[in-house]
Design a protein around this motif. Structure first.
Motif, PDB file in Angstrom:
ATOM      1  N   UNK A 111      34.485  40.699  48.553  1.00 51.93           N
ATOM      2  CA  UNK A 111      35.606  39.757  48.645  1.00 51.93           C
ATOM      3  C   UNK A 111      36.882  40.482  49.054  1.00 51.93           C
ATOM      4  N   UNK A 112      37.080  41.664  48.495  1.00 48.30           N
ATOM      5  CA  UNK A 112      38.289  42.443  48.789  1.00 48.30           C
ATOM      6  C   UNK A 112      38.320  42.873  50.254  1.00 48.30           C
ATOM      7  N   UNK A 113      37.147  43.112  50.852  1.00 51.99           N
ATOM      8  CA  UNK A 113      37.113  43.455  52.282  1.00 51.99           C
ATOM      9  C   UNK A 113      37.725  42.344  53.122  1.00 51.99           C
ATOM     10  N   UNK A 119      45.841  41.092  45.335  1.00 55.34           N
ATOM     11  CA  UNK A 119      45.873  42.023  44.207  1.00 55.34           C
ATOM     12  C   UNK A 119      45.127  41.476  42.993  1.00 55.34           C
ATOM     13  N   UNK A 120      45.072  40.176  42.845  1.00 54.21           N
ATOM     14  CA  UNK A 120      44.336  39.603  41.719  1.00 54.21           C
ATOM     15  C   UNK A 120      42.852  39.947  41.806  1.00 54.21           C
ATOM     16  N   UNK A 121      42.292  39.922  43.020  1.00 53.74           N
ATOM     17  CA  UNK A 121      40.891  40.320  43.196  1.00 53.74           C
ATOM     18  C   UNK A 121      40.702  41.783  42.831  1.00 53.74           C
ATOM     19  N   UNK A 123      42.586  43.676  40.883  1.00 56.75           N
ATOM     20  CA  UNK A 123      42.753  43.858  39.434  1.00 56.75           C
ATOM     21  C   UNK A 123      41.500  43.355  38.712  1.00 56.75           C
ATOM     22  N   UNK A 124      40.972  42.223  39.154  1.00 52.21           N
ATOM     23  CA  UNK A 124      39.751  41.677  38.548  1.00 52.21           C
ATOM     24  C   UNK A 124      38.584  42.640  38.667  1.00 52.21           C
ATOM     25  N   UNK A 125      38.477  43.290  39.808  1.00 52.30           N
ATOM     26  CA  UNK A 125      37.412  44.288  39.995  1.00 52.30           C
ATOM     27  C   UNK A 125      37.611  45.449  39.023  1.00 52.30           C
ATOM     28  N   UNK A 126      38.846  45.878  38.875  1.00 49.19           N
ATOM     29  CA  UNK A 126      39.135  46.947  37.913  1.00 49.19           C
ATOM     30  C   UNK A 126      38.782  46.537  36.489  1.00 49.19           C
ATOM     31  N   UNK A 127      39.118  45.302  36.138  1.00 49.76           N
ATOM     32  CA  UNK A 127      38.780  44.802  34.796  1.00 49.76           C
ATOM     33  C   UNK A 127      37.272  44.785  34.573  1.00 49.76           C
ATOM     34  N   UNK A 128      36.530  44.320  35.587  1.00 52.68           N
ATOM     35  CA  UNK A 128      35.074  44.310  35.461  1.00 52.68           C
ATOM     36  C   UNK A 128      34.514  45.722  35.312  1.00 52.68           C
ATOM     37  N   UNK A 129      35.076  46.655  36.052  1.00 52.70           N
ATOM     38  CA  UNK A 129      34.612  48.042  35.931  1.00 52.70           C
ATOM     39  C   UNK A 129      34.889  48.578  34.528  1.00 52.70           C
ATOM     40  N   UNK A 145      45.883  50.757  43.913  1.00 55.17           N
ATOM     41  CA  UNK A 145      46.811  49.622  43.877  1.00 55.17           C
ATOM     42  C   UNK A 145      48.237  50.130  43.680  1.00 55.17           C
ATOM     43  N   UNK A 146      48.416  51.051  42.740  1.00 58.52           N
ATOM     44  CA  UNK A 146      49.759  51.553  42.430  1.00 58.52           C
ATOM     45  C   UNK A 146      50.321  52.418  43.554  1.00 58.52           C
ATOM     46  N   UNK A 147      49.457  53.067  44.324  1.00 51.52           N
ATOM     47  CA  UNK A 147      49.938  53.809  45.497  1.00 51.52           C
ATOM     48  C   UNK A 147      50.570  52.858  46.510  1.00 51.52           C
ATOM     49  N   UNK A 148      49.958  51.686  46.664  1.00 56.41           N
ATOM     50  CA  UNK A 148      50.446  50.699  47.629  1.00 56.41           C
ATOM     51  C   UNK A 148      51.541  49.807  47.049  1.00 56.41           C
ATOM     52  N   UNK A 149      51.459  49.547  45.745  1.00 52.29           N
ATOM     53  CA  UNK A 149      52.390  48.630  45.066  1.00 52.29           C
ATOM     54  C   UNK A 149      52.824  49.271  43.742  1.00 52.29           C
ATOM     55  N   UNK A 150      53.730  50.248  43.801  1.00 49.62           N
ATOM     56  CA  UNK A 150      54.062  51.030  42.598  1.00 49.62           C
ATOM     57  C   UNK A 150      54.683  50.222  41.461  1.00 49.62           C
ATOM     58  N   UNK A 151      55.210  49.051  41.755  1.00 52.65           N
ATOM     59  CA  UNK A 151      55.855  48.244  40.714  1.00 52.65           C
ATOM     60  C   UNK A 151      55.012  47.033  40.298  1.00 52.65           C
ATOM     61  N   UNK A 152      53.732  47.073  40.552  1.00 55.02           N
ATOM     62  CA  UNK A 152      52.848  45.952  40.191  1.00 55.02           C
ATOM     63  C   UNK A 152      52.548  46.041  38.690  1.00 55.02           C
TER      64      UNK A 152
END
Length: 182
Positions: A111-113, A119-121, A123-129, A145-152
């Motif tokens: 899905x992320x591809x 970002x919700x997808x 983050x969801x993948x990270x949560x599942x991991x 994610x934080x490299x691309x969006x440091x303030x997320x």
């Protein structure tokens, strides 16, 4: 003739679904799928399987729907990237409901591809991991994610929580950033 047969199966299955007879609808769509390969049938089967809470079969039907989609962008039934990402997300949800986190993670990766900015997808993948005891992989995803969006903030809070769980991890700077941002 194939189109009329498909239409008949879809009509019968849809009527059963509207009547709330999900087992009948499931059977009709499954029988039809044995005779005719159709994205519409796979999608109808996936929806019927979800309604019957047969999560593993629903996930497989969503995957079959994705396999049967037209690949050429100019095809009248072509799906755009957002639609493909949504179908992969449905498959991931069904696998997760079935308790198959590994396949759910794989589907979320697909899905992320198709929706890399979602970002919700991610983050969801990270949560599942994390829920699948893959802390290192989850940390890597959060770092990307934080490299691309440091303030997320959602990624920061998850990274802080993950850092707290590690031996000797100092999460205080991350929590300070979260407080500064939110």
């Amino acid at each position: 003739i194939c189109g009329r047969v498909l239409r008949a199966f879809l009509d019968v299955g849809f009527a059963a679904a509207q009547a709330g007879e999900w087992a009948s609808a499931d059977g009709v769509f499954r029988d039809a799928g044995n005779l005719i390969k159709s994205r519409q049938l796979s999608q109808s089967l996936a929806l019927a399987e979800e309604a019957a809470e047969d999560w593993g079969n629903a996930a497989e039907a969503w995957r079959e729907t994705l396999r049967g989609r037209p690949r050429k962008a100019d095809h009248p039934d072509a799906l755009n990237d957002a639609q493909v990402a949504t179908l992969w997300l449905r498959a991931a949800h069904c696998y997760n409901q079935a308790g198959n986190r590994g396949e759910a993670i794989t589907c979320l990766k697909s899905a992320i591809k198709y929706a890399p900015e979602n970002l919700a997808l991610r983050i969801g993948r990270g949560d599942l991991m994390l829920n699948d005891a893959r802390a290192e992989a989850a940390g890597n995803e959060l770092e990307r994610i934080l490299d691309e969006h440091p303030d997320h903030v959602p990624a920061l809070t998850r990274m802080a929580t993950l850092t707290m769980q590690q031996w000797g991890g100092d999460a205080l700077p991350l929590w300070r950033r979260v407080l500064r941002l939110d």
